[in-house]
Scaffold this active site. Structure first.
Site, PDB file in Angstrom:
ATOM      1  N   TYR A  13       0.826  -1.211   0.000  1.00  0.00           N
ATOM      2  CA  TYR A  13       0.000   0.000   0.000  1.00  0.00           C
ATOM      3  C   TYR A  13       0.860   1.261   0.000  1.00  0.00           C
ATOM      4  CZ  TYR A  13      -4.139  -2.793   0.868  1.00  0.00           C
ATOM      5  OH  TYR A  13      -5.166  -3.689   0.734  1.00  0.00           O
ATOM      6  N   GLY A  15       4.656   1.193  -0.792  1.00  0.00           N
ATOM      7  CA  GLY A  15       5.672   1.101  -1.850  1.00  0.00           C
ATOM      8  C   GLY A  15       5.086   1.350  -3.238  1.00  0.00           C
ATOM      9  N   LEU A 162       1.063   9.035   4.058  1.00  0.00           N
ATOM     10  CA  LEU A 162      -0.160   8.919   3.245  1.00  0.00           C
ATOM     11  C   LEU A 162      -1.234   8.152   4.008  1.00  0.00           C
ATOM     12  CD1 LEU A 162      -0.644   5.804   2.049  1.00  0.00           C
ATOM     13  CD2 LEU A 162       1.225   6.435   0.583  1.00  0.00           C
ATOM     14  N   GLN A 266     -14.367  13.026  13.623  1.00  0.00           N
ATOM     15  CA  GLN A 266     -15.581  12.318  13.222  1.00  0.00           C
ATOM     16  C   GLN A 266     -15.749  11.084  14.124  1.00  0.00           C
ATOM     17  OE1 GLN A 266     -17.991  12.829  10.611  1.00  0.00           O
ATOM     18  NE2 GLN A 266     -18.942  11.039  11.572  1.00  0.00           N
ATOM     19  N   CYS A 275      -2.318   0.796  10.561  1.00  0.00           N
ATOM     20  CA  CYS A 275      -1.270   1.606  11.190  1.00  0.00           C
ATOM     21  C   CYS A 275      -1.538   2.026  12.636  1.00  0.00           C
ATOM     22  CB  CYS A 275      -1.022   2.857  10.361  1.00  0.00           C
ATOM     23  SG  CYS A 275      -0.286   2.460   8.773  1.00  0.00           S
ATOM     24  N   GLN A 277      -3.322   1.194  15.401  1.00  0.00           N
ATOM     25  CA  GLN A 277      -3.173   0.315  16.551  1.00  0.00           C
ATOM     26  C   GLN A 277      -1.742  -0.206  16.654  1.00  0.00           C
ATOM     27  OE1 GLN A 277      -6.314  -2.334  17.714  1.00  0.00           O
ATOM     28  NE2 GLN A 277      -4.904  -4.053  17.689  1.00  0.00           N
TER      29      GLN A 277
HETATM   30  P1  NAD Z   1       2.024  -4.216   2.820  1.00  0.00           P
HETATM   31  O1  NAD Z   1       1.876  -5.434   3.652  1.00  0.00           O
HETATM   32  O2  NAD Z   1       0.908  -3.767   1.965  1.00  0.00           O
HETATM   33  O3  NAD Z   1       3.268  -4.400   1.831  1.00  0.00           O
HETATM   34  C1  NAD Z   1       4.520  -4.864   2.241  1.00  0.00           C
HETATM   35  C2  NAD Z   1       5.112  -5.698   1.105  1.00  0.00           C
HETATM   36  O4  NAD Z   1       6.458  -6.004   1.427  1.00  0.00           O
HETATM   37  C3  NAD Z   1       4.404  -7.036   0.875  1.00  0.00           C
HETATM   38  O5  NAD Z   1       3.943  -7.114  -0.456  1.00  0.00           O
HETATM   39  C4  NAD Z   1       5.490  -8.093   1.156  1.00  0.00           C
HETATM   40  O6  NAD Z   1       5.399  -9.222   0.313  1.00  0.00           O
HETATM   41  C5  NAD Z   1       6.739  -7.298   0.891  1.00  0.00           C
HETATM   42  N1  NAD Z   1       7.937  -7.831   1.541  1.00  0.00           N
HETATM   43  C6  NAD Z   1       8.122  -8.142   2.848  1.00  0.00           C
HETATM   44  N2  NAD Z   1       9.380  -8.550   3.062  1.00  0.00           N
HETATM   45  C7  NAD Z   1      10.015  -8.506   1.854  1.00  0.00           C
HETATM   46  C8  NAD Z   1      11.328  -8.805   1.416  1.00  0.00           C
HETATM   47  N3  NAD Z   1      12.269  -9.182   2.293  1.00  0.00           N
HETATM   48  N4  NAD Z   1      11.613  -8.670   0.107  1.00  0.00           N
HETATM   49  C9  NAD Z   1      10.680  -8.247  -0.776  1.00  0.00           C
HETATM   50  N5  NAD Z   1       9.425  -7.942  -0.425  1.00  0.00           N
HETATM   51  C10 NAD Z   1       9.099  -8.060   0.885  1.00  0.00           C
HETATM   52  O7  NAD Z   1       2.486  -3.062   3.801  1.00  0.00           O
HETATM   53  P2  NAD Z   1       2.179  -1.489   3.648  1.00  0.00           P
HETATM   54  O8  NAD Z   1       0.804  -1.200   4.107  1.00  0.00           O
HETATM   55  O9  NAD Z   1       2.653  -1.031   2.336  1.00  0.00           O
HETATM   56  O10 NAD Z   1       3.148  -0.915   4.771  1.00  0.00           O
HETATM   57  C11 NAD Z   1       4.544  -0.891   4.605  1.00  0.00           C
HETATM   58  C12 NAD Z   1       5.144  -0.058   5.719  1.00  0.00           C
HETATM   59  O11 NAD Z   1       4.685   1.291   5.596  1.00  0.00           O
HETATM   60  C13 NAD Z   1       4.752  -0.505   7.126  1.00  0.00           C
HETATM   61  O12 NAD Z   1       5.840  -0.298   7.979  1.00  0.00           O
HETATM   62  C14 NAD Z   1       3.618   0.440   7.489  1.00  0.00           C
HETATM   63  O13 NAD Z   1       3.520   0.641   8.875  1.00  0.00           O
HETATM   64  C15 NAD Z   1       4.048   1.720   6.807  1.00  0.00           C
HETATM   65  N6  NAD Z   1       2.944   2.622   6.438  1.00  0.00           N
HETATM   66  C16 NAD Z   1       1.772   2.135   5.932  1.00  0.00           C
HETATM   67  C17 NAD Z   1       0.768   3.012   5.553  1.00  0.00           C
HETATM   68  C18 NAD Z   1      -0.536   2.505   4.992  1.00  0.00           C
HETATM   69  O14 NAD Z   1      -1.448   3.308   4.834  1.00  0.00           O
HETATM   70  N7  NAD Z   1      -0.688   1.249   4.671  1.00  0.00           N
HETATM   71  C19 NAD Z   1       0.968   4.387   5.659  1.00  0.00           C
HETATM   72  C20 NAD Z   1       2.178   4.852   6.157  1.00  0.00           C
HETATM   73  C21 NAD Z   1       3.160   3.965   6.543  1.00  0.00           C
HETATM   74  C1  UDX Z   2      -3.326   6.684   8.905  1.00  0.00           C
HETATM   75  C2  UDX Z   2      -2.785   8.111   8.948  1.00  0.00           C
HETATM   76  O1  UDX Z   2      -3.851   9.038   8.713  1.00  0.00           O
HETATM   77  C3  UDX Z   2      -1.694   8.289   7.911  1.00  0.00           C
HETATM   78  O2  UDX Z   2      -1.124   9.582   8.028  1.00  0.00           O
HETATM   79  C4  UDX Z   2      -0.629   7.239   8.133  1.00  0.00           C
HETATM   80  O3  UDX Z   2       0.398   7.349   7.175  1.00  0.00           O
HETATM   81  C5  UDX Z   2      -1.221   5.852   8.094  1.00  0.00           C
HETATM   82  O4  UDX Z   2      -2.286   5.758   9.064  1.00  0.00           O
HETATM   83  P1  UDX Z   2      -5.059   5.384   7.360  1.00  0.00           P
HETATM   84  O5  UDX Z   2      -5.061   4.387   8.459  1.00  0.00           O
HETATM   85  O6  UDX Z   2      -4.840   4.927   5.978  1.00  0.00           O
HETATM   86  O7  UDX Z   2      -3.958   6.519   7.646  1.00  0.00           O
HETATM   87  O8  UDX Z   2      -6.464   6.165   7.349  1.00  0.00           O
HETATM   88  P2  UDX Z   2      -7.092   7.332   8.272  1.00  0.00           P
HETATM   89  O9  UDX Z   2      -7.786   8.269   7.389  1.00  0.00           O
HETATM   90  O10 UDX Z   2      -6.111   7.891   9.215  1.00  0.00           O
HETATM   91  O11 UDX Z   2      -8.218   6.541   9.085  1.00  0.00           O
HETATM   92  C6  UDX Z   2      -7.884   5.578  10.071  1.00  0.00           C
HETATM   93  C7  UDX Z   2      -9.151   5.115  10.763  1.00  0.00           C
HETATM   94  O12 UDX Z   2      -9.704   6.150  11.560  1.00  0.00           O
HETATM   95  C8  UDX Z   2     -10.256   4.689   9.793  1.00  0.00           C
HETATM   96  O13 UDX Z   2     -10.910   3.543  10.293  1.00  0.00           O
HETATM   97  C9  UDX Z   2     -11.188   5.884   9.778  1.00  0.00           C
HETATM   98  O14 UDX Z   2     -12.504   5.548   9.441  1.00  0.00           O
HETATM   99  C10 UDX Z   2     -11.074   6.331  11.235  1.00  0.00           C
HETATM  100  N1  UDX Z   2     -11.407   7.751  11.441  1.00  0.00           N
HETATM  101  C11 UDX Z   2     -10.673   8.727  10.827  1.00  0.00           C
HETATM  102  C12 UDX Z   2     -12.443   8.089  12.303  1.00  0.00           C
HETATM  103  O15 UDX Z   2     -13.100   7.208  12.875  1.00  0.00           O
HETATM  104  N2  UDX Z   2     -12.725   9.412  12.513  1.00  0.00           N
HETATM  105  C13 UDX Z   2     -12.006  10.415  11.929  1.00  0.00           C
HETATM  106  O16 UDX Z   2     -12.314  11.584  12.179  1.00  0.00           O
HETATM  107  C14 UDX Z   2     -10.949  10.062  11.053  1.00  0.00           C
END
Ligand code: NAD
Ligand code: UDX
Length: 477
Positions: A13, A15, A162, A266, A275, A277
């Site tokens: 999500y 990368g 993001l 909200q 993220c 929790q």
């Molecule tokens: P994700 O699970 O969607 O993707 C991670 C990917 O990494 C998977 O496809 C997995 O197969 C791959 N992977 C794991 N180990 C590997 C390796 N050794 N070589 C190659 N590929 C490998 O995770 P995500 O949601 O993209 O989150 C990634 C990081 O970013 C986490 O630390 C998360 O906390 C952080 N983050 C996520 C969000 C979000 O909204 N999802 C936002 C900000 C930060």
């Molecule tokens: C969050 C952070 O916002 C983002 O900056 C970080 O990089 C990753 O974690 P995300 O989890 O994707 O992003 O969505 P976010 O919009 O933050 O919502 C998280 C949860 O809170 C959702 O379940 C959303 O419905 C809930 N939420 C959000 C509320 O219940 N009330 C609000 O006012 C805002």
């Protein structure tokens, strides 16, 4: 050195969208996103991307196989690149020390070991994953211990802020880009090189630099602050339901104070997502390790309040349905953790469904973007049930909201999808069992209109007219 080749380990999500936007904005940079999952890479190379994110398809279509590549050839991508993002998952540990709280860094470590093994030229290694403070130190130790002659590493922290559902917009118009690096000449040079990439589309003044540890901690702190606002407003939603105050009115009134601000107030069934929790639990674990139990307890309460909210909402459904949902059919509208994503990680819908299933309900679930297999996977997970077969028999997934509500006793709105607001509730009312209930866990529907149609309506943070009673009724005279 100008950066001309970027590699990203982890096509998830973060990368996927991040590198797609880098490729879009930096046509002279070759961006290769690699993953160990061949399935995921195949999806990135197909017409149906592995994640739903508004605007993402267009960006990928424009750049894929031009300067954006998705590949399983991790070795080749590492060899070629000047700068490597580590964007792998960092889930909460499910075993051993720190189980249920600490971040599991095994994927970050394995990425670092791969880089150390393969790299034949200097690399800037960028922590994009969310990691505990001081993780960069561990990465550096692994890289240095396995360093080949003439290969130099710089480590940067560049957390991603993001949010899902708005990822492309968040990346294009980021409030800020945070880069943490070492306070040395080489460290400054590395920070400048990564900053140069972002300067292709982000104003220079929005690119801020700190030391590595501040950058790592800022990511955990930002998520903790955001989640804390939701738990705060949700705690007040319980007070509203008992008093006749309306949590939306309270949120508006306090949000107009410019020191508080209106965003993230909200009230809801509870926050979900991969993220909040995970990162708060990690912060709590770090604080405990630093012998700061009061600080740990403070942030733990944000999680506890969220659990309380999810449980409170689920229990209220059962109470309203005459204290029994056994064999009753209940529609669940929305399963994703928020709108505009197909992601279900930590979605509050799981808690709601689990509670109702344990009480013997039959569930009819509809979500516009979540794959049916994903819903079944989530609800048959060992954390959710000991009898996956029973769950499968009790759950039906629909691809249309009207079929999901047909003949059911109640509707539970778990995700705030826009399309739910525009449903034909007259038609829905006709097709449901009577009395017909709606539990609006997102406070998105027109409750007065629904009551006029004949529904019994319950929502978060507001006592509705027909549910009667006032705060004063509850005070012993
Ligand atoms: P994700 O699970 O969607 O993707 C991670 C990917 O990494 C998977 O496809 C997995 O197969 C791959 N992977 C794991 N180990 C590997 C390796 N050794 N070589 C190659 N590929 C490998 O995770 P995500 O949601 O993209 O989150 C990634 C990081 O970013 C986490 O630390 C998360 O906390 C952080 N983050 C996520 C969000 C979000 O909204 N999802 C936002 C900000 C930060
Ligand atoms: C969050 C952070 O916002 C983002 O900056 C970080 O990089 C990753 O974690 P995300 O989890 O994707 O992003 O969505 P976010 O919009 O933050 O919502 C998280 C949860 O809170 C959702 O379940 C959303 O419905 C809930 N939420 C959000 C509320 O219940 N009330 C609000 O006012 C805002």
């Amino acid at each position: 050195m100008v950066i001309s080749n970027v590699c990203c380990i982890g096509a998830g999500y973060v990368g996927g969208p991040t590198c797609s936007v880098i490729a879009l904005k930096c046509p002279n940079i070759k961006v290769t996103v690699v993953d160990k999952s061949a399935d995921r890479i195949a999806q990135w190379n197909s017409d149906k991307l592995p994640i739903y994110e508004p605007g993402l398809d267009e960006v990928v279509k424009k750049c894929r196989n031009v300067n954006l590549f998705f590949s399983t050839d991790i070795e080749q991508a590492i060899k070629e690149s000047d700068l490597i993002f580590i964007s792998v998952n960092t889930p909460t540990k499910t075993f051993g020390n720190g189980k249920g709280r600490a971040a599991d860094l095994k994927y970050v470590e394995s990425a670092a070991r791969m880089i150390a093994e393969i790299a034949q030229s200097n690399k800037i290694v960028v922590e994009k994953s969310t990691v505990p403070v001081k993780a960069a130190e561990s990465i550096m130790q692994i890289l240095k211990a396995n360093q080949k002659h003439n290969v130099r590493y710089d480590i940067l922290s560049n957390p991603e802020f993001l949010a899902e559902g708005t990822a492309i917009n968040d990346l294009l118009y980021a409030d800020r880009i945070l880069i943490g690096g070492e306070d040395t000449t080489d460290g400054h040079k590395a920070v400048e090189k990564l900053g140069w990439i972002y300067q292709h589309w982000i104003p220079k003044e929005n690119i801020i630099t700190t030391n590595t540890w501040s950058s790592e901690l800022s990511k955990l702190a930002a998520n903790a602050f955001l989640a804390q606002r939701i738990s705060s407003i949700n705690s007040l939603s319980a007070v509203c339901e008992s008093t006749g105050a309306d949590v939306s009115e309270v949120a508006k009134a306090i949000g107009l104070d410019s020191r508080i601000g209106s965003k993230f107030l909200q009230a809801s069934v509870g926050f979900g997502g991969s993220c909040f929790q995970k990162d708060i639990l990690n912060l709590v674990y770090i604080c405990e390790g630093l012998n700061l139990p009061e600080v740990a307890a403070y942030w733990q309460q944000v999680i506890d309040m969220n659990e309380y909210q999810k449980t409170r909402f689920s229990q209220n459904i059962i109470e309203c349905l005459f204290n029994t949902v056994s064999d009753k059919r209940i529609s669940i509208l929305g399963f994703a953790f928020k709108k505009n994503t197909g992601d279900t990680r930590e979605t509050p819908a799981i808690t709601v469904c689990k509670t109702l299933l344990e009480e013997g309900a039959q569930l009819d679930i509809y979500d516009p973007k979540v794959e049916p297999e994903q819903i079944i996977d989530d609800l048959t997970h060992p954390f959710v049930t000991e009898s996956p077969e029973c769950v499968k028999k009790s759950v039906q997934i629909h691809n249309d909201p009207y079929s999901a509500v047909q003949g059911t006793h109640a509707i539970v709105v778990c995700t705030e999808w826009d399309e739910f607001v525009d449903l034909d509730f007259n038609r829905i009312y006709q097709s449901m069992m009577k009395p017909s209930y709606i539990f609006d866990g997102r406070k998105i529907l027109d409750h007065v209109k629904l009551e006029n149609i004949g529904f019994h309506v319950q929502t978060i943070g507001k006592r509705l007219q027909k549910n009667g009673g006032s705060f004063w009724d509850k005070i012993p005279q």
